[in-house]
Design an enzyme around this catalytic site. Structure first.
Site, PDB file in Angstrom:
ATOM      1  N   CYS A  10       0.827  -1.208   0.000  1.00  0.00           N
ATOM      2  CA  CYS A  10       0.000   0.000   0.000  1.00  0.00           C
ATOM      3  C   CYS A  10       0.859   1.255   0.000  1.00  0.00           C
ATOM      4  O   CYS A  10       1.384   1.667   1.044  1.00  0.00           O
ATOM      5  CB  CYS A  10      -0.931  -0.021   1.215  1.00  0.00           C
ATOM      6  SG  CYS A  10      -1.976   1.443   1.356  1.00  0.00           S
ATOM      7  N   CYS A  68      -0.479   4.108   2.122  1.00  0.00           N
ATOM      8  CA  CYS A  68      -0.252   3.925   3.566  1.00  0.00           C
ATOM      9  C   CYS A  68       1.207   4.167   3.931  1.00  0.00           C
ATOM     10  O   CYS A  68       1.507   4.825   4.913  1.00  0.00           O
ATOM     11  CB  CYS A  68      -0.600   2.494   3.986  1.00  0.00           C
ATOM     12  SG  CYS A  68      -2.179   1.897   3.394  1.00  0.00           S
ATOM     13  N   ASP A  69       2.110   3.594   3.160  1.00  0.00           N
ATOM     14  CA  ASP A  69       3.508   3.528   3.603  1.00  0.00           C
ATOM     15  C   ASP A  69       4.468   4.377   2.782  1.00  0.00           C
ATOM     16  O   ASP A  69       5.647   4.497   3.139  1.00  0.00           O
ATOM     17  CB  ASP A  69       3.988   2.061   3.555  1.00  0.00           C
ATOM     18  CG  ASP A  69       3.198   1.183   4.511  1.00  0.00           C
ATOM     19  OD1 ASP A  69       2.710   1.712   5.533  1.00  0.00           O
ATOM     20  OD2 ASP A  69       3.054  -0.025   4.240  1.00  0.00           O
TER      21      ASP A  69
HETATM   22  C1  LIG Z   1       0.225  -3.843   5.679  1.00  0.00           C
HETATM   23  C2  LIG Z   1      -0.898  -2.824   5.634  1.00  0.00           C
HETATM   24  C3  LIG Z   1      -0.663  -1.544   6.083  1.00  0.00           C
HETATM   25  C4  LIG Z   1      -1.689  -0.596   6.064  1.00  0.00           C
HETATM   26  N1  LIG Z   1      -1.429   0.656   6.533  1.00  0.00           N
HETATM   27  C5  LIG Z   1      -2.435   1.561   6.549  1.00  0.00           C
HETATM   28  C6  LIG Z   1      -2.196   2.864   7.072  1.00  0.00           C
HETATM   29  O1  LIG Z   1      -1.077   3.207   7.489  1.00  0.00           O
HETATM   30  N2  LIG Z   1      -3.243   3.736   7.069  1.00  0.00           N
HETATM   31  C7  LIG Z   1      -4.481   3.397   6.593  1.00  0.00           C
HETATM   32  O2  LIG Z   1      -5.396   4.219   6.656  1.00  0.00           O
HETATM   33  N3  LIG Z   1      -4.722   2.165   6.085  1.00  0.00           N
HETATM   34  C8  LIG Z   1      -3.732   1.252   6.059  1.00  0.00           C
HETATM   35  N4  LIG Z   1      -3.956   0.017   5.530  1.00  0.00           N
HETATM   36  C9  LIG Z   1      -5.283  -0.278   4.952  1.00  0.00           C
HETATM   37  C10 LIG Z   1      -6.287  -0.577   6.064  1.00  0.00           C
HETATM   38  O3  LIG Z   1      -5.756  -1.520   6.943  1.00  0.00           O
HETATM   39  C11 LIG Z   1      -7.593  -1.083   5.452  1.00  0.00           C
HETATM   40  O4  LIG Z   1      -8.076  -0.143   4.536  1.00  0.00           O
HETATM   41  C12 LIG Z   1      -8.631  -1.310   6.543  1.00  0.00           C
HETATM   42  O5  LIG Z   1      -8.154  -2.202   7.524  1.00  0.00           O
HETATM   43  C13 LIG Z   1      -9.930  -1.839   5.961  1.00  0.00           C
HETATM   44  O6  LIG Z   1     -10.797  -2.026   7.032  1.00  0.00           O
HETATM   45  P1  LIG Z   1     -12.057  -2.997   6.968  1.00  0.00           P
HETATM   46  O7  LIG Z   1     -12.700  -2.868   8.306  1.00  0.00           O
HETATM   47  O8  LIG Z   1     -12.842  -2.720   5.770  1.00  0.00           O
HETATM   48  O9  LIG Z   1     -11.480  -4.474   6.762  1.00  0.00           O
HETATM   49  P2  LIG Z   1     -10.285  -5.298   7.384  1.00  0.00           P
HETATM   50  O10 LIG Z   1      -9.364  -4.488   8.186  1.00  0.00           O
HETATM   51  O11 LIG Z   1      -9.756  -6.082   6.244  1.00  0.00           O
HETATM   52  O12 LIG Z   1     -11.050  -6.304   8.378  1.00  0.00           O
HETATM   53  C14 LIG Z   1     -11.841  -7.341   7.902  1.00  0.00           C
HETATM   54  C15 LIG Z   1     -12.404  -8.108   9.077  1.00  0.00           C
HETATM   55  O13 LIG Z   1     -13.366  -9.050   8.615  1.00  0.00           O
HETATM   56  C16 LIG Z   1     -13.195 -10.257   9.302  1.00  0.00           C
HETATM   57  N5  LIG Z   1     -13.747 -11.343   8.481  1.00  0.00           N
HETATM   58  C17 LIG Z   1     -13.461 -11.661   7.193  1.00  0.00           C
HETATM   59  N6  LIG Z   1     -14.154 -12.764   6.817  1.00  0.00           N
HETATM   60  C18 LIG Z   1     -14.899 -13.127   7.887  1.00  0.00           C
HETATM   61  C19 LIG Z   1     -15.814 -14.190   8.144  1.00  0.00           C
HETATM   62  N7  LIG Z   1     -16.111 -15.110   7.204  1.00  0.00           N
HETATM   63  N8  LIG Z   1     -16.379 -14.287   9.361  1.00  0.00           N
HETATM   64  C20 LIG Z   1     -16.116 -13.363  10.317  1.00  0.00           C
HETATM   65  N9  LIG Z   1     -15.258 -12.326  10.133  1.00  0.00           N
HETATM   66  C21 LIG Z   1     -14.662 -12.226   8.936  1.00  0.00           C
HETATM   67  C22 LIG Z   1     -11.702 -10.356   9.540  1.00  0.00           C
HETATM   68  O14 LIG Z   1     -11.406 -11.247  10.607  1.00  0.00           O
HETATM   69  C23 LIG Z   1     -11.374  -8.895   9.872  1.00  0.00           C
HETATM   70  O15 LIG Z   1     -11.575  -8.676  11.246  1.00  0.00           O
HETATM   71  C24 LIG Z   1      -2.964  -0.950   5.558  1.00  0.00           C
HETATM   72  C25 LIG Z   1      -3.205  -2.248   5.099  1.00  0.00           C
HETATM   73  C26 LIG Z   1      -2.184  -3.187   5.146  1.00  0.00           C
HETATM   74  C27 LIG Z   1      -2.451  -4.583   4.660  1.00  0.00           C
END
Ligand SMILES: Cc1cc2nc3c(=O)[nH]c(=O)nc-3n(C[C@H](O)[C@H](O)[C@H](O)COP(=O)(O)OP(=O)(O)OC[C@H]3O[C@@H](n4cnc5c(N)ncnc54)[C@H](O)[C@@H]3O)c2cc1C
Length: 321
Positions: free
Chosen positions: A137, A140-141
């Site tokens: 990303c 992000c980084d």
């Molecule tokens: C390495 C890395 C670094 C990042 N750094 C940044 C940053 O510095 N700043 C920033 O703003 N963003 C950053 N991001 C992006 C950010 O993390 C994501 O945009 C954000 O986490 C998305 O949030 P979300 O809640 O949509 O999903 P996610 O964080 O992907 O969470 C998904 C959730 O769904 C759950 N889930 C999935 N399938 C199931 C199922 N079948 N049953 C029950 N639960 C389930 C998982 O367990 C998880 O808890 C980074 C991403 C990565 C990978």
């Protein structure tokens, strides 16, 4: 005996979208349940430094931020359940979700916040270099690599956008692509080729992320030319793998409208999906921004949309009496 829980609102997923939806829903008196899944806290628990989540002057740690979000959600009355959902039935009301161990969840409304996972090249050295120079990303980084040589790996829209974005921080950006042409839209390609700070290496695949120094950090990528077989090194301190994301939507295929890439479709400007009472937020419905703060923002929207839906259902039930 198999567990069975009935509730007005299930929030599926415990990333920034899920916890924010839960905070708003709990404060609206909906007594939500968050089902955490196998990655409690979501993607941010896989990273270290977070410097762009508003409200913190200093760099914070991703796992810490997610613990705080969970604590806030619990504090306002959310019930947190550790379970992974293996099947859902959205054809009947209440909606029915089945957990890994057979637990059944019945919900009048559902907020889907199951996120997406970045695709990686799956090299052992790449795994080792995550957080040490390998990232998926740039938004992000990228800031951590200002003034340094970096590479972006991929050939689609995301890769070209990330390469262009990285020129805000670096004068030496190398795009590495395994084919001899890009898949990205023409307008993006035009911008890329016009940018003097981007160099493209064609027909090449990364075979090794090379580390060095103390502490160990990325110093280069070994790449193999697919036509000649020749292996050479590109010296970079940051490498952004931009080969796409997989939204976690297998559970909903055939039940909810998904787009061609598997993301949940929502009505413009809302989190409403193709089934009334089912809402989607965060990376599972957003393939453009993919940030913690945008996930949290749409999580808030989903809770507000769910609250309105449930209130309307109640009103209709009373009117029908
Ligand atoms: C390495 C890395 C670094 C990042 N750094 C940044 C940053 O510095 N700043 C920033 O703003 N963003 C950053 N991001 C992006 C950010 O993390 C994501 O945009 C954000 O986490 C998305 O949030 P979300 O809640 O949509 O999903 P996610 O964080 O992907 O969470 C998904 C959730 O769904 C759950 N889930 C999935 N399938 C199931 C199922 N079948 N049953 C029950 N639960 C389930 C998982 O367990 C998880 O808890 C980074 C991403 C990565 C990978």
């Amino acid at each position: 005996m198999t567990n069975s829980i009935s509730t007005r609102l299930v929030v599926l997923g415990s990333g920034p979208a899920g916890y924010t939806a839960a905070i708003y829903a709990a404060r609206a008196g909906l007594n939500p349940i968050v089902i955490q899944g196998i990655q409690p806290g979501g993607q941010l628990t896989t990273t270290t430094d977070v410097e762009n989540y508003p409200g913190f002057r200093d760099v914070i740690q991703g796992p810490w931020l997610m613990e705080e979000m969970q604590a806030q959600a619990e504090h306002v009355g959310t019930k947190i359940v550790w379970d992974h959902i293996t099947s859902v039935d959205l054809s009947r009301r209440p909606f029915r979700l089945t957990g890994d161990g057979g637990a059944q969840y019945f919900a009048d409304s559902l907020v889907i916040a199951t996120g997406a996972q970045a695709k990686w090249l799956n090299l052992p050295s790449e795994e080792h270099m995550k957080g040490r120079g390998a990232s998926a990303c740039a938004t992000c980084d990228g800031f951590f690599y200002r003034g340094k040589k970096v590479a972006v790996i991929g050939g689609g829209n995301t890769a070209v956008e990330e390469a262009l974005y990285m020129t805000n921080h670096s004068h030496e950006v190398t795009l590495i692509h395994r084919r001899d042409s890009l898949r990205a839209e023409k307008i993006l390609q035009d911008r890329l080729f016009a940018n003097p700070n981007i160099n493209v290496i064609w027909d090449s695949e990364v075979v090794e992320f090379v580390g060095g120094g103390d502490p160990d950090a990325l110093i280069g990528l070994d790449i193999r030319n697919k036509r000649t077989g020749e292996v050479g090194r590109v010296e970079v301190e940051g490498a952004f793998v931009a080969i796409g994301h997989s939204p976690a939507t297998e559970l909903f295929a055939g039940q909810l409208d998904l787009d061609g890439e598997g993301y949940i479709k929502v009505e413009n400007g809302t989190t409403r999906t193709s089934i009334p009472g089912v809402f989607a937020c965060g990376d599972v419905m957003d393939k453009i921004y993919r940030q913690a703060v945008t996930a949290a923002g749409t999580g808030c929207m989903a809770a507000l949309d769910a609250e309105k839906y449930l209130a309307a259902q109640e009103y209709e039930a009373i009117a029908a009496e």
